[in-house]
Scaffold this motif. Structure first.
Motif, PDB file in Angstrom:
ATOM      1  N   ARG A  12      34.314  25.585  31.142  1.00 34.87           N
ATOM      2  CA  ARG A  12      35.497  26.360  30.784  1.00 34.87           C
ATOM      3  C   ARG A  12      36.634  26.039  31.764  1.00 34.87           C
ATOM      4  O   ARG A  12      36.387  25.913  32.968  1.00 34.87           O
ATOM      5  CB  ARG A  12      35.182  27.859  30.812  1.00 34.87           C
ATOM      6  CG  ARG A  12      34.348  28.324  29.617  1.00 34.87           C
ATOM      7  CD  ARG A  12      33.889  29.764  29.754  1.00 34.87           C
ATOM      8  NE  ARG A  12      32.783  29.881  30.704  1.00 34.87           N
ATOM      9  CZ  ARG A  12      32.130  31.017  30.955  1.00 34.87           C
ATOM     10  NH1 ARG A  12      32.499  32.130  30.330  1.00 34.87           N
ATOM     11  NH2 ARG A  12      31.136  31.032  31.806  1.00 34.87           N
ATOM     12  N   PRO A  13      37.859  25.892  31.281  1.00 34.78           N
ATOM     13  CA  PRO A  13      38.948  25.444  32.154  1.00 34.78           C
ATOM     14  C   PRO A  13      39.302  26.480  33.222  1.00 34.78           C
ATOM     15  O   PRO A  13      39.430  27.672  32.930  1.00 34.78           O
ATOM     16  CB  PRO A  13      40.117  25.232  31.191  1.00 34.78           C
ATOM     17  CG  PRO A  13      39.812  26.124  30.013  1.00 34.78           C
ATOM     18  CD  PRO A  13      38.311  26.113  29.897  1.00 34.78           C
ATOM     19  N   VAL A  14      39.412  26.026  34.456  1.00 35.07           N
ATOM     20  CA  VAL A  14      39.839  26.863  35.572  1.00 35.07           C
ATOM     21  C   VAL A  14      40.731  26.017  36.481  1.00 35.07           C
ATOM     22  O   VAL A  14      40.281  24.994  36.999  1.00 35.07           O
ATOM     23  CB  VAL A  14      38.645  27.383  36.413  1.00 35.07           C
ATOM     24  CG1 VAL A  14      39.152  28.222  37.591  1.00 35.07           C
ATOM     25  CG2 VAL A  14      37.680  28.198  35.571  1.00 35.07           C
ATOM     26  N   ASN A  15      41.979  26.425  36.648  1.00 27.37           N
ATOM     27  CA  ASN A  15      42.833  25.742  37.621  1.00 27.37           C
ATOM     28  C   ASN A  15      43.416  26.706  38.651  1.00 27.37           C
ATOM     29  O   ASN A  15      44.273  26.314  39.453  1.00 27.37           O
ATOM     30  CB  ASN A  15      43.939  24.927  36.937  1.00 27.37           C
ATOM     31  CG  ASN A  15      44.824  25.773  36.030  1.00 27.37           C
ATOM     32  OD1 ASN A  15      44.870  27.009  36.149  1.00 27.37           O
ATOM     33  ND2 ASN A  15      45.537  25.110  35.118  1.00 27.37           N
ATOM     34  N   ALA A  16      42.941  27.973  38.630  1.00 28.70           N
ATOM     35  CA  ALA A  16      43.368  28.951  39.641  1.00 28.70           C
ATOM     36  C   ALA A  16      42.314  30.047  39.760  1.00 28.70           C
ATOM     37  O   ALA A  16      41.645  30.386  38.775  1.00 28.70           O
ATOM     38  CB  ALA A  16      44.722  29.552  39.286  1.00 28.70           C
ATOM     39  N   ILE A  17      42.182  30.571  40.952  1.00 28.28           N
ATOM     40  CA  ILE A  17      41.296  31.699  41.231  1.00 28.28           C
ATOM     41  C   ILE A  17      42.108  32.793  41.914  1.00 28.28           C
ATOM     42  O   ILE A  17      42.847  32.532  42.868  1.00 28.28           O
ATOM     43  CB  ILE A  17      40.114  31.272  42.129  1.00 28.28           C
ATOM     44  CG1 ILE A  17      39.148  30.372  41.350  1.00 28.28           C
ATOM     45  CG2 ILE A  17      39.371  32.493  42.673  1.00 28.28           C
ATOM     46  CD1 ILE A  17      38.021  29.795  42.197  1.00 28.28           C
ATOM     47  N   PHE A  18      41.955  34.015  41.424  1.00 23.17           N
ATOM     48  CA  PHE A  18      42.639  35.185  41.984  1.00 23.17           C
ATOM     49  C   PHE A  18      41.572  36.173  42.436  1.00 23.17           C
ATOM     50  O   PHE A  18      40.844  36.732  41.617  1.00 23.17           O
ATOM     51  CB  PHE A  18      43.558  35.786  40.923  1.00 23.17           C
ATOM     52  CG  PHE A  18      44.221  37.097  41.292  1.00 23.17           C
ATOM     53  CD1 PHE A  18      44.269  37.567  42.597  1.00 23.17           C
ATOM     54  CD2 PHE A  18      44.833  37.856  40.307  1.00 23.17           C
ATOM     55  CE1 PHE A  18      44.888  38.774  42.917  1.00 23.17           C
ATOM     56  CE2 PHE A  18      45.462  39.057  40.608  1.00 23.17           C
ATOM     57  CZ  PHE A  18      45.479  39.514  41.914  1.00 23.17           C
ATOM     58  N   GLY A  19      41.443  36.368  43.762  1.00 26.59           N
ATOM     59  CA  GLY A  19      40.471  37.294  44.303  1.00 26.59           C
ATOM     60  C   GLY A  19      41.043  38.679  44.489  1.00 26.59           C
ATOM     61  O   GLY A  19      42.176  38.833  44.967  1.00 26.59           O
ATOM     62  N   ASP A  23      45.056  28.871  33.688  1.00 23.11           N
ATOM     63  CA  ASP A  23      43.622  29.118  33.460  1.00 23.11           C
ATOM     64  C   ASP A  23      43.060  29.796  34.712  1.00 23.11           C
ATOM     65  O   ASP A  23      42.421  29.171  35.559  1.00 23.11           O
ATOM     66  CB  ASP A  23      42.901  27.799  33.176  1.00 23.11           C
ATOM     67  CG  ASP A  23      43.392  27.133  31.905  1.00 23.11           C
ATOM     68  OD1 ASP A  23      43.616  27.863  30.915  1.00 23.11           O
ATOM     69  OD2 ASP A  23      43.571  25.903  31.908  1.00 23.11           O
ATOM     70  N   ILE A  24      43.333  31.103  34.824  1.00 27.19           N
ATOM     71  CA  ILE A  24      43.056  31.850  36.054  1.00 27.19           C
ATOM     72  C   ILE A  24      41.747  32.624  35.925  1.00 27.19           C
ATOM     73  O   ILE A  24      41.511  33.319  34.926  1.00 27.19           O
ATOM     74  CB  ILE A  24      44.218  32.830  36.350  1.00 27.19           C
ATOM     75  CG1 ILE A  24      45.548  32.071  36.383  1.00 27.19           C
ATOM     76  CG2 ILE A  24      43.989  33.554  37.679  1.00 27.19           C
ATOM     77  CD1 ILE A  24      46.776  32.985  36.424  1.00 27.19           C
TER      78      ILE A  24
END
Length: 340
Positions: A245-252, A182-183
């Motif tokens: 809303r599902p978020v388990n990763a962030i990509f900048g 969930d990125i």
């Protein structure tokens, strides 16, 4: 009273040496025979006056300006300053000076660059119109593109694939290998409205890999873009996280926006990386000193600089456009993605 910073001219050299300006020109360009004594006097006058030929004037006369201009979107970022440093080291030994210039998407800007007749141009911009780049090529200025977007409409330029597309895909794959599917992708912020779309290779790599991995049928819905400032970006991240809303990763898209998003997540009570893993792009010093240190995709700046200068040298000296070259990015893993 003489102006304090009056520029020394060829006429000044001729007056001090007791010769004509034509003789001074012959000595400086070393293209005609000049009597030994006159040559000595001219060379001594040049040293005394610290005379240097005007590079723009030389360019207007069809001679080398010994200048390479690097046109980029955000010249204040660490990535571009480090890249310029590498370019300078490569170019200086060959007799060229590198100037970093922020792009201005106007006809006047294009005309001014063409009027200065630089020996070559490096361009790395997601917003500079391809039609303007083609104008440079058509004006017989050697151009090398550092590809951070699709430049398929430009013909006759050298190209370096920076590995951004494959690097973005690898970031998604790496997060997926950690069970983080969930990125949330964080695009650049821009007061001038310069945001990414599918032409941008990092953006495109994220979308394609998310689709191919089956993580999200509509990856664009997982992209935060259109922010004018860091504050607005942080607020948008916090609002997304509050939405449920599902978020388990962030990509900048770069380390700076990744750090902004990470701090926004922490402000919402999220633990990094236990709740949300965070990854950036560029491997800047900023990411190494946040808490926790940021995992990032490194761009090989020294290799890119060497290839770019070699390409321009070939184009300047031989009039040939080299074959495209591709370099590879490298994942640097740190605590923002590693759960102990």
């Amino acid at each position: 009273m003489e102006p304090k910073f009056k520029q020394v001219t060829r006429k000044d050299v001729a007056r001090l040496a007791g010769v004509s300006e034509t003789v001074v020109s012959y000595v400086i360009n070393n293209n005609r025979y000049v009597d030994k004594e006159k040559r000595r006097r001219v060379e001594e006058a040049v040293r005394q006056l610290n005379y240097r030929p005007n590079s723009i004037a030389r360019a207007l006369k069809g001679k080398s300006s010994n200048q390479i201009i690097f046109i980029a979107d955000q010249i204040v970022t660490e990535h571009f300053s480090l890249l310029v440093n590498e370019l300078d080291q490569c170019a200086y030994g060959l007799g060229y000076m590198v100037s970093l210039c922020s792009n201005r998407n106007t006809e006047q800007f294009v005309n001014e660059i063409i009027g200065r007749r630089p020996d070559g141009l490096l361009i790395s911009s997601v917003s500079f119109p391809q039609a303007f780049i083609q104008r440079f090529v058509d004006a017989n200025i050697p151009v090398v593109l550092l590809e951070n977007r699709d430049y398929s409409q430009v013909k006759g330029a050298g190209r370096i694939d920076n590995g951004l597309y494959e690097g973005a895909r690898e970031c998604v794959q790496y997060l997926g290998s950690l069970g983080r599917r969930d990125i949330l992708y964080i695009d650049r912020y821009s007061a001038r409205g310069n945001f990414s779309n599918m032409d941008d290779l990092r953006y495109r790599g994220f979308v394609h890999q998310m689709q191919e991995s089956g993580y999200c049928p509509d990856p664009v819905s997982r992209i935060i873009t259109g922010c004018a400032s860091p504050e607005q970006l942080a607020q948008r991240v916090r609002e997304y996280l509050r939405s449920g809303r599902p978020v388990n990763a962030i990509f900048g898209r770069n380390d700076k926006v990744a750090c902004i998003a990470m701090q926004a997540a922490q402000a919402e009570g999220k633990r990094i990386p236990q709740d949300i893993a965070v990854i950036g792009f560029d491997n800047s010093s900023l990411g190494q000193y946040v808490a926790p240190p940021l995992t990032s995709m490194e761009i090989p700046r020294a290799e890119i600089a060497r290839i770019a200068v070699d390409m321009l040298k070939t184009m300047i000296e031989q009039g040939q456009v080299p074959e495209p070259v591709r370099v590879s990015t490298r994942l640097i893993c740190r605590a923002s993605t590693a759960v102990e």
